[in-house]
Design a protein around this motif. Structure first.
Motif, PDB file in Angstrom:
ATOM      1  N   SER A 107       1.087  -1.574   0.221  1.00  0.00           N
ATOM      2  CA  SER A 107      -0.057  -0.290  -0.496  1.00  0.00           C
ATOM      3  C   SER A 107       1.262   1.358  -0.087  1.00  0.00           C
ATOM      4  N   ARG A 108       0.184   2.605  -0.431  1.00  0.00           N
ATOM      5  CA  ARG A 108       1.305   3.840  -0.533  1.00  0.00           C
ATOM      6  C   ARG A 108       0.130   4.279   0.417  1.00  0.00           C
ATOM      7  N   PHE A 109       0.496   4.797   2.075  1.00  0.00           N
ATOM      8  CA  PHE A 109       0.635   5.596   2.787  1.00  0.00           C
ATOM      9  C   PHE A 109       1.377   7.089   2.905  1.00  0.00           C
ATOM     10  N   ILE A 110       0.370   8.056   3.151  1.00  0.00           N
ATOM     11  CA  ILE A 110       0.825   9.318   3.125  1.00  0.00           C
ATOM     12  C   ILE A 110       0.504  10.300   4.899  1.00  0.00           C
ATOM     13  N   SER A 111       1.354  10.599   5.371  1.00  0.00           N
ATOM     14  CA  SER A 111       0.335  11.796   6.365  1.00  0.00           C
ATOM     15  C   SER A 111      -0.769  12.311   6.044  1.00  0.00           C
ATOM     16  N   LEU A 112      -1.510  12.073   6.793  1.00  0.00           N
ATOM     17  CA  LEU A 112      -2.952  13.027   6.768  1.00  0.00           C
ATOM     18  C   LEU A 112      -2.272  15.132   6.689  1.00  0.00           C
ATOM     19  N   ASN A 160      -1.422  19.633   3.188  1.00  0.00           N
ATOM     20  CA  ASN A 160      -0.081  20.087   2.326  1.00  0.00           C
ATOM     21  C   ASN A 160       0.264  20.357   1.366  1.00  0.00           C
ATOM     22  N   ALA A 161      -0.714  19.124   0.736  1.00  0.00           N
ATOM     23  CA  ALA A 161      -0.184  18.645  -1.094  1.00  0.00           C
ATOM     24  C   ALA A 161       1.693  18.654  -0.585  1.00  0.00           C
ATOM     25  N   ASN A 162       1.799  18.289   0.359  1.00  0.00           N
ATOM     26  CA  ASN A 162       2.943  17.539   0.450  1.00  0.00           C
ATOM     27  C   ASN A 162       2.857  16.139   0.264  1.00  0.00           C
ATOM     28  N   TYR A 163       3.145  14.852  -1.200  1.00  0.00           N
ATOM     29  CA  TYR A 163       2.654  13.749  -0.992  1.00  0.00           C
ATOM     30  C   TYR A 163       3.572  12.795  -0.890  1.00  0.00           C
ATOM     31  N   ILE A 164       4.315  12.617   0.062  1.00  0.00           N
ATOM     32  CA  ILE A 164       5.942  12.569   0.959  1.00  0.00           C
ATOM     33  C   ILE A 164       5.380  10.889   1.057  1.00  0.00           C
ATOM     34  N   SER A 165       5.254  10.038   0.391  1.00  0.00           N
ATOM     35  CA  SER A 165       5.194   8.633   1.146  1.00  0.00           C
ATOM     36  C   SER A 165       5.815   7.990   2.565  1.00  0.00           C
ATOM     37  N   MET A 166       5.091   6.943   3.438  1.00  0.00           N
ATOM     38  CA  MET A 166       5.753   6.574   4.165  1.00  0.00           C
ATOM     39  C   MET A 166       5.871   4.855   3.743  1.00  0.00           C
ATOM     40  N   ASP A 167       6.356   4.573   2.462  1.00  0.00           N
ATOM     41  CA  ASP A 167       6.538   3.028   2.530  1.00  0.00           C
ATOM     42  C   ASP A 167       7.335   2.901   1.281  1.00  0.00           C
TER      43      ASP A 167
END
Length: 317
Positions: free
Chosen positions: A249-254, A259-266
């Motif tokens: 899966s792809r997760f991003i902190s809410l 803030n349109a900062n699409y940094i993945s946590m994976d």
């Protein structure tokens, strides 16, 4: 149970190469015998006659199906805990997974990396004259390869999406974008696959929706996920071991997402780094069994591990 017994049951493809190497000493001494070395995890036969295997996650990493010489200390333990949480979430939704509730001796040092798994075979069906295995992918947002396809006027899943849609467009209902599972994942017509497996797809869709809502309540946006379905010895379908984890899966902190900062946590972080460093092209020179030698900064490793830790802490029930 020996690997020959597993093959005889039709629960292990003869095409997958097994190994004669010895595994972790404390496991081998208890009758668990290494028989398969994967990119990120290893499989052991179990003592006794029950149709089950022991999955032991390593800290090894891979992207684009490229085996790497890279390990991230602690990734295997975090990933196993996240996988157990995902399996529990699925179970509470009435969906069975291949992960057994039974555990190995928790006093073993390797225990936090281990899952006892029911022996299953991949779900297969004939599509356009070919027998294929599947990856069932659900997407909440338009991004990645699907966004690229839309921009180029392509419709790989028969979804008839407008080319005017912006990246990170949120779909009212998750999109179902199935692919084949193999050396190269090929897109499949969404409606055709849904017709073949209506119960499975509707169950997976509901699970994905419920998990998306749960994750968002706990500060994480689920961009998309991949489910792999297996058939157990009784002919019943079950979910595989990677259930709603950073490997599937792809997760991003809410906070980042808002803030349109699409940094993945994976592992997308590693994919992006690998893409920037041309790993796909470099891997073409690899011989069978070789790993790609890569140099990954500690900052990247720490970002990935911190993401796994955040996911585990946020989504543990």
């Amino acid at each position: 149970m020996k690997i020959s017994d597993i093959v005889a049951l039709g629960l292990w493809p003869e095409s997958k190469k097994t190994t004669s190497k010895k595994g972790i000493t404390e496991l081998e001494g208890l009758g668990y015998n290494l028989f398969y070395i994967g990119k990120n995890a290893d499989l052991y036969t179990c003592p006794g006659e029950d149709a089950k295997v022991l999955l032991v996650r390593s800290d090894r990493c891979s992207v684009f199906d490229i085996p790497l010489n890279l390990e991230i200390d602690g990734k295997g333990v975090s990933q196993t805990a996240i996988s157990n949480n995902g399996a529990q979430f699925a179970k509470e939704s009435g969906i069975k997974t291949a992960i057994l509730s039974e555990k190995i001796d928790q006093s073993l040092s390797v225990a936090p990396r281990c899952q006892l798994m029911e022996l299953c075979k991949p779900l297969e069906a004939e599509i356009d004259g070919d027998v294929v295995q599947f990856e069932f992918i659900f997407r909440n947002y338009l991004t990645g390869s699907l966004f690229d396809a839309c921009q180029n006027g392509n419709d790989p899943y028969g979804l008839e999406l407008s080319s005017d849609l912006k990246q990170w467009h949120k779909f009212e209902t998750p999109l179902f974008t199935p692919t084949t599972k193999g050396i190269k994942d090929e897109p499949l017509n969404s409606a055709l696959v849904r017709e073949k497996f209506p119960e499975i797809i509707s169950s997976m869709e509901k699970l994905f929706k419920d998990f998306t809502a749960f994750a968002e309540e706990n500060g994480i946006v689920v961009v998309d996920t991949k489910f792999e379905i297996f058939i157990d010895a009784n002919g019943q379908w079950v979910l595989g071991d990677e259930v709603l984890t950073p490997e599937s899966s792809r997760f991003i902190s809410l906070e980042d997402f808002n803030n349109a900062n699409y940094i993945s946590m994976d592992k997308q972080i590693l994919r992006d780094f690998g893409k920037a460093n041309n790993w796909k092209e470099k891997s073409k020179e690899l011989k069978a069994g070789e790993k790609l030698e890569v140099d990954v900064p500690d900052s990247i490793k720490n970002t990935i591990l911190n993401g796994y830790t955040t996911i585990l802490n946020s989504l543990s029930k």
